[in-house]
Scaffold this motif. Sequence first.
Motif, mmCIF file in Angstrom:
data_model
loop_
_atom_site.group_PDB
_atom_site.id
_atom_site.type_symbol
_atom_site.label_atom_id
_atom_site.label_comp_id
_atom_site.label_asym_id
_atom_site.label_seq_id
_atom_site.Cartn_x
_atom_site.Cartn_y
_atom_site.Cartn_z
ATOM 1 N N GLU A 168 -25.373 5.766 -2.953
ATOM 2 C CA GLU A 168 -25.922 6.739 -3.894
ATOM 3 C C GLU A 168 -25.236 6.710 -5.260
ATOM 4 O OE1 GLU A 168 -28.367 9.681 -5.396
ATOM 5 O OE2 GLU A 168 -28.545 8.482 -3.565
ATOM 6 N N HIS A 169 -23.918 6.513 -5.268
ATOM 7 C CA HIS A 169 -23.156 6.655 -6.507
ATOM 8 C C HIS A 169 -22.449 5.368 -6.957
ATOM 9 C CE1 HIS A 169 -23.640 11.030 -6.319
ATOM 10 N NE2 HIS A 169 -23.388 10.931 -5.022
ATOM 11 N N GLY A 170 -21.893 4.628 -6.014
ATOM 12 C CA GLY A 170 -21.085 3.467 -6.384
ATOM 13 C C GLY A 170 -19.674 3.834 -6.790
ATOM 14 N N PHE A 171 -19.411 5.111 -6.994
ATOM 15 C CA PHE A 171 -18.079 5.641 -7.287
ATOM 16 C C PHE A 171 -17.737 6.696 -6.241
ATOM 17 C CE2 PHE A 171 -18.269 3.439 -11.170
ATOM 18 C CZ PHE A 171 -17.046 3.541 -11.840
ATOM 19 N N ILE A 172 -16.452 6.756 -5.854
ATOM 20 C CA ILE A 172 -16.020 7.649 -4.782
ATOM 21 C C ILE A 172 -14.590 8.100 -5.075
ATOM 22 C CG2 ILE A 172 -15.708 7.907 -2.283
ATOM 23 C CD1 ILE A 172 -17.243 5.065 -2.149
ATOM 24 N N TYR A 173 -14.336 9.403 -4.994
ATOM 25 C CA TYR A 173 -12.957 9.892 -5.017
ATOM 26 C C TYR A 173 -12.414 9.856 -3.590
ATOM 27 C CZ TYR A 173 -13.829 12.225 -9.595
ATOM 28 O OH TYR A 173 -14.122 12.536 -10.903
ATOM 29 N N ILE A 174 -11.151 9.445 -3.438
ATOM 30 C CA ILE A 174 -10.517 9.510 -2.121
ATOM 31 C C ILE A 174 -9.193 10.262 -2.244
ATOM 32 C CG2 ILE A 174 -11.611 7.453 -1.174
ATOM 33 C CD1 ILE A 174 -8.985 5.959 -1.729
ATOM 34 N N ARG A 175 -8.853 10.980 -1.177
ATOM 35 C CA ARG A 175 -7.602 11.753 -1.155
ATOM 36 C C ARG A 175 -7.012 11.702 0.241
ATOM 37 N NH1 ARG A 175 -9.894 17.927 -1.576
ATOM 38 N NH2 ARG A 175 -7.755 18.297 -2.303
ATOM 39 N N ASN A 176 -5.762 12.212 0.374
ATOM 40 C CA ASN A 176 -5.033 12.223 1.652
ATOM 41 C C ASN A 176 -4.937 10.808 2.222
ATOM 42 O OD1 ASN A 176 -4.656 14.999 1.501
ATOM 43 N ND2 ASN A 176 -6.539 15.442 2.626
ATOM 44 N N LEU A 177 -4.137 9.992 1.542
ATOM 45 C CA LEU A 177 -4.063 8.565 1.860
ATOM 46 C C LEU A 177 -3.049 8.236 2.941
ATOM 47 C CD1 LEU A 177 -4.054 7.276 -1.831
ATOM 48 C CD2 LEU A 177 -6.013 7.774 -0.375
ATOM 49 N N GLY A 178 -2.242 9.218 3.352
ATOM 50 C CA GLY A 178 -1.217 8.942 4.340
ATOM 51 C C GLY A 178 0.109 8.592 3.682
ATOM 52 N N LYS A 179 1.068 8.132 4.476
ATOM 53 C CA LYS A 179 2.432 7.904 4.003
ATOM 54 C C LYS A 179 2.603 6.575 3.266
ATOM 55 C CE LYS A 179 4.494 10.676 7.715
ATOM 56 N NZ LYS A 179 5.429 10.678 8.871
ATOM 57 N N ASP A 180 1.659 5.675 3.399
ATOM 58 C CA ASP A 180 1.842 4.349 2.827
ATOM 59 C C ASP A 180 1.597 4.299 1.325
ATOM 60 O OD1 ASP A 180 2.438 3.358 5.318
ATOM 61 O OD2 ASP A 180 0.354 2.879 5.782
ATOM 62 N N PHE A 181 1.029 5.370 0.761
ATOM 63 C CA PHE A 181 0.711 5.376 -0.670
ATOM 64 C C PHE A 181 0.974 6.789 -1.175
ATOM 65 C CE2 PHE A 181 -1.812 2.077 -3.010
ATOM 66 C CZ PHE A 181 -1.415 2.496 -4.282
ATOM 67 N N THR A 182 2.125 7.032 -1.771
ATOM 68 C CA THR A 182 2.541 8.378 -2.116
ATOM 69 C C THR A 182 2.380 8.647 -3.608
ATOM 70 O OG1 THR A 182 4.842 7.821 -2.640
ATOM 71 C CG2 THR A 182 4.292 8.169 -0.311
ATOM 72 N N PRO A 183 2.324 9.923 -4.010
ATOM 73 C CA PRO A 183 2.297 10.254 -5.442
ATOM 74 C C PRO A 183 3.490 9.676 -6.199
ATOM 75 C CG PRO A 183 1.680 12.172 -4.143
ATOM 76 C CD PRO A 183 2.139 11.128 -3.164
ATOM 77 N N LEU A 184 4.653 9.573 -5.541
ATOM 78 C CA LEU A 184 5.822 8.990 -6.205
ATOM 79 C C LEU A 184 5.588 7.524 -6.546
ATOM 80 C CD1 LEU A 184 8.815 10.573 -4.222
ATOM 81 C CD2 LEU A 184 8.060 11.103 -6.546
ATOM 82 N N ASP A 185 4.898 6.801 -5.651
ATOM 83 C CA ASP A 185 4.569 5.399 -5.935
ATOM 84 C C ASP A 185 3.713 5.298 -7.189
ATOM 85 O OD1 ASP A 185 5.849 4.529 -3.599
ATOM 86 O OD2 ASP A 185 4.027 4.819 -2.412
ATOM 87 N N ILE A 186 2.757 6.204 -7.313
ATOM 88 C CA ILE A 186 1.844 6.169 -8.460
ATOM 89 C C ILE A 186 2.583 6.560 -9.731
ATOM 90 C CG2 ILE A 186 -0.269 7.155 -9.419
ATOM 91 C CD1 ILE A 186 -1.210 7.545 -6.490
ATOM 92 N N ASP A 187 3.442 7.575 -9.647
ATOM 93 C CA ASP A 187 4.236 7.963 -10.817
ATOM 94 C C ASP A 187 5.095 6.803 -11.301
ATOM 95 O OD1 ASP A 187 3.176 10.508 -10.694
ATOM 96 O OD2 ASP A 187 4.929 11.394 -9.699
ATOM 97 N N GLU A 188 5.723 6.094 -10.361
ATOM 98 C CA GLU A 188 6.572 4.966 -10.736
ATOM 99 C C GLU A 188 5.741 3.857 -11.388
ATOM 100 O OE1 GLU A 188 10.080 2.367 -8.667
ATOM 101 O OE2 GLU A 188 8.123 2.329 -7.656
ATOM 102 N N ALA A 189 4.541 3.629 -10.883
ATOM 103 C CA ALA A 189 3.686 2.589 -11.454
ATOM 104 C C ALA A 189 3.330 2.914 -12.906
ATOM 105 C CB ALA A 189 2.424 2.428 -10.611
ATOM 106 N N PHE A 190 3.043 4.183 -13.198
ATOM 107 C CA PHE A 190 2.745 4.552 -14.582
ATOM 108 C C PHE A 190 3.989 4.438 -15.466
ATOM 109 C CE2 PHE A 190 -1.247 6.497 -13.037
ATOM 110 C CZ PHE A 190 -2.107 5.989 -14.005
ATOM 111 N N TYR A 191 5.155 4.724 -14.907
ATOM 112 C CA TYR A 191 6.401 4.537 -15.659
ATOM 113 C C TYR A 191 6.573 3.055 -16.019
ATOM 114 C CZ TYR A 191 11.425 4.084 -16.494
ATOM 115 O OH TYR A 191 12.656 3.765 -17.039
ATOM 116 N N MET A 192 6.340 2.177 -15.060
ATOM 117 C CA MET A 192 6.466 0.737 -15.328
ATOM 118 C C MET A 192 5.392 0.269 -16.305
ATOM 119 S SD MET A 192 7.591 -0.821 -11.593
ATOM 120 C CE MET A 192 6.033 -0.451 -10.774
#
Length: 347
Positions: A29-53
């Motif tokens: 229907e959309h081709g775009f999808i939001y996803i949340r609650n990814l589990g322990k393998d992908f944390t908000p800290l990982d994403i914050d660090e990626a933006f810092y880099m």
Amino acid sequence: MAATSHIPIIDLSGDQADVARQLVNAAEEHGFIYIRNLGKDFTPLDIDEAFYMSQKIFDAPLEEKKRCSIQTNNRGWTGMHSETLDPKTQQIGDYKEAFNFGPFIRGRAQQPIPDSVSQYELRFNDFADSCHALCRKILYLLGLGLGVGDFFSSAHIIPEELMESFHSILRFLRYPPPSSTPHSSDDVRAGAHSDYGSVTLLFRLKGQAGLEILKKDNTWAPVPVCPAGTENDPSPPILINIGDLLSYWTNGLFRSTVHRVVFTPNQGDNRVSGEPCDGPRYSIAFFCHPEGSTKLEPVPSDRVKNFKATGDAVEANPYSERKTMTAGEHLDMRLRATYGNLYDEKK
């Protein structure tokens, strides 16, 4: 009334058969999808660090970035106006710079990287691995929902000896503030395009607007960074979008939706509350691709077999019925259109 994208938010922690069903419906229907609650393998800290880099990459001296300029293997740095995502209509290239990481082998990038970020090389590798693992999970669930099992996910297992034909890209992007980039009212920060691979993960920062999708009625709608109900999440939900290859594989059932990044919404009421367009914009994309020789033949799914794109659906999904032999051939076609001068120089 403001245009809205109505992109669904899917909780990956739910019953997997139900999640698979929701993902397939959203892909159609959309081709775009939001996803949340990814589990322990992908944390908000990982994403914050990626933006810092990411910021460290773009803050590197220009001579360091130029030493890593993009090559025809789609790896490296591109400066302002180097990329033209909509060559048919854009008068000037995109208002952004980007850095593309290709494969890592045993923690080492297979390309030059700026000296300023060499200390983070292993962390870039770890983030890319997490992205690839999440993509394969999404691809498995999409296959489960279509009744073809691990058809998609298994096509994205790349042995080390084939890494040179591994086309997945971890891309860091920076769009300078509009005030520092003179532009006309017709210009866009990134031209209208669909993505070239199978699925894309898109990470964004709160308060940085600009992404729009082309809806089935041929109108543009903004894609909020934090849609309603996610404002208090530790980080914005990851945005998944279907790429051209999944559209080929499903005979157009899955939408490879056209999208763009704008300076300001094309209508005043398209603005998303709390998400201005007047500052710099950072984003991170992971473009997931199968091995280059993978054939793009329709999957053996009854839902795919019974689907027939007609009318506006064909126009809105331009790659659904174009036939390309392999994933690598399709990628080469799209890159040549985007970086025409680069390919001419390499002849």
